[in-house]
Scaffold this motif. Structure first.
Motif, short mmCIF file in Angstrom:
data_model
loop_
_atom_site.label_atom_id
_atom_site.label_comp_id
_atom_site.label_asym_id
_atom_site.label_seq_id
_atom_site.Cartn_x
_atom_site.Cartn_y
_atom_site.Cartn_z
N GLU A 66 -117.82 -10.91 34.01
CA GLU A 66 -119.09 -10.88 34.74
C GLU A 66 -119.48 -12.27 35.22
OE1 GLU A 66 -122.56 -8.41 33.43
OE2 GLU A 66 -121.30 -8.11 31.66
N ILE A 67 -119.36 -13.27 34.33
CA ILE A 67 -119.77 -14.63 34.68
C ILE A 67 -118.85 -15.22 35.74
CG2 ILE A 67 -119.89 -16.99 33.77
CD1 ILE A 67 -120.91 -15.79 31.13
N LEU A 68 -117.54 -15.03 35.60
CA LEU A 68 -116.61 -15.54 36.60
C LEU A 68 -116.88 -14.92 37.97
CD1 LEU A 68 -114.14 -17.18 37.45
CD2 LEU A 68 -112.69 -15.30 36.62
N SER A 69 -117.12 -13.62 38.00
CA SER A 69 -117.39 -12.94 39.27
C SER A 69 -118.68 -13.45 39.91
CB SER A 69 -117.48 -11.43 39.04
OG SER A 69 -116.27 -10.93 38.49
N SER A 70 -119.69 -13.69 39.08
CA SER A 70 -120.96 -14.22 39.59
C SER A 70 -120.78 -15.64 40.13
CB SER A 70 -122.00 -14.20 38.47
OG SER A 70 -123.17 -14.87 38.87
N ALA A 71 -120.10 -16.49 39.37
CA ALA A 71 -119.91 -17.89 39.79
C ALA A 71 -119.09 -17.98 41.06
CB ALA A 71 -119.25 -18.67 38.66
#
Length: 466
Positions: free
Chosen positions: A383-388
């Motif tokens: 989730e965090i990688l996709s958001s960043a």
């Protein structure tokens, strides 16, 4: 006569919550801290730090307590198996208070050879008289003296049929974790890795180039009579064994250095931010990577640190002040919903993870983690990688890094991301500097037994221009 009082779930006072009077010596202090850890499952560093700061102890006593506690947690399974061999009955049903005394005594006998074994036995028999029912005292004496006579013949390979159990006992790791590693690597690799995780930790220091150079740092270390060894990879990194001595010097508050494992610094160098770029550090606390970028690129257009937890965010600010760096932009926000409109040239995602690669420094991690947590981290990391990645300019680069060796939190996250975004992102092959750490898939991988670093992972992705 001991008066036991209730152990509050959120208590940070191990020597107060367990007993209504302070411990008499270092061994009793270690016993109390381990019992509190066993009951609460809290971070061992927090328990030790709180106790050592509050208790009136000499420097020698502090080191001894730290050694006993961390050593017993590190070698828990092996010590318990040895004690159980000489225990008549089901050892699992024995009182924790008895188990911890035996664990401490066996650790001293096996790992602290400068202490005469018979003196160790006497110390813990006396401790048992002070802390346990009288019936347990003879048991302690009998088990320890039997171990002195016959313990050298104990061998997990002869006792257990399956290799995963043999490794789990000899090196003191949960069997589920050993099985998982054996599914990824061969027996020799896993044994060597486990042995390296059990070595006494050394600490890496990153010097602040805005304050001093490598030669001046070494001169300061020599004047403090603290040994250090230069890194073979980075000229601004040094290895230190006596971290407590270094942390007690004025050099820390003068901003001369930061404690950062070399594996973590690899991710910063892999990102390689340069003058004039907009840089974002996602999940930035406690700020090791963020401050490294500020030290080396104080003239960047903007460097932003993003952190969801306010107290951890304040730690970033404190480190910037200590190092006398411009604080840049330190923003409290959820990395799954980044609140910026303008895109960045470079992004580093220091993802929350199981931390299994740091077991050498944090041996309690292997007892606190489980497979369900790893899968929860995996979901959060993706989730965090996709958001960043949505905050990256076309042609920009993003580094994903963790301090774990588990492929579910590393390769799986990158490959899952690329399955959905392969038309917009591609893997960037690391430069020659990183050749000792590059896997066949162009990822950075470090292991304690191969590289003398914490276990870690990093991968660099580039957003394709269209």
């Amino acid at each position: 006569m001991l008066t036991i009082i209730r152990i509050w779930e959120n208590s940070l006072y191990p020597f107060i919550t367990l007993f209504n009077r302070p411990p008499m010596n270092a061994r009793e202090s270690a016993w109390q801290i381990i019992l509190e850890f066993e009951k609460s499952n809290r971070h061992l560093d927090g328990l030790l730090d709180h106790y050592l700061r509050k208790a009136e102890l000499t420097g020698k006593e502090r080191k001894f307590i730290y050694n006993l506690v961390s050593g017993c947690v590190r070698h828990k399974s092996l010590l318990d198996w040895k004690a159980s061999t000489f225990y008549h009955g089901k050892y699992k049903k024995a009182f924790d208070k008895l188990k911890v005394i035996l664990r401490l005594a066996l650790y001293e006998i096996d790992f602290l050879p400068h202490i005469p074994p018979h003196a160790t036995v006497n110390e813990y028999v006396n401790l048992g008289k002070r802390l346990l029912p009288r019936s347990n005292v003879g048991l302690i004496n009998g088990i320890l003296r039997s171990y002195l006579r016959e313990g050298k013949h104990l061998n997990p390979e002869k006792e257990f049929k399956y290799v995963e159990t043999q490794i789990a006992v000899r090196y003191s790791f949960p069997e589920w974790l050993v099985k998982r590693w054996l599914s990824q690597w061969d027996v020799k690799f896993v044994e060597e890795m486990c042995a390296a995780f059990n070595d006494r930790p050394v600490f890496d220091i990153r010097i602040n180039p805005l304050k001093l150079g490598a030669a001046e740092f070494v001169k300061n270390m020599n004047s403090e009579k603290i040994n250090c060894t230069a890194s073979q990879t980075f000229e601004n990194m040094f290895e230190v064994t006596d971290i407590q001595a270094l942390m007690s010097t004025k050099m820390l508050q003068q901003g001369f250095f930061s404690v950062q494992d070399e594996s973590g610094y690899l991710a910063v160098r892999l990102l390689d931010p340069v003058k004039g770029e907009r840089v974002l550090d996602v999940c930035a606390a406690p700020g090791s990577k963020y401050t490294a970028m500020l030290e080396e690129n104080v003239t960047n257009e903007v460097v932003v640190a993003l952190e969801i937890d306010h107290s951890r965010l304040e730690k970033i600010r404190e480190n910037c002040i200590r190092l006398q760096l411009p604080t840049g932009w330190i923003v409290q926000a959820d990395a799954r919903n980044i609140p910026f409109k303008k895109l960045f040239d470079k992004i580093i995602v220091d993802a929350p993870c199981s931390g299994i690669g740091t077991i050498q420094k944090h041996p309690d991690i292997k007892w606190r983690r489980n497979m369900e947590e790893i899968f929860r981290f995996q979901e959060l990391q993706l989730e965090i990688l996709s958001s960043a990645a949505q905050m990256l300019k076309p042609g920009g680069e993003i580094v994903y890094s963790t301090c774990t060796i588990d492929s579910s939190e590393n390769e799986f996250v990158i490959e899952s991301f690329l399955q959905k975004n392969g038309d917009r992102f591609e893997i960037v092959e690391p430069p020659e500097l990183f050749s000792p750490f590059i896997s066949e898939k162009k990822y950075i991988r470090t292991f304690p037994h191969l590289h003398g670093m914490e276990g870690a992972f990093a991968a660099k992705l580039k957003r394709i221009k269209k």
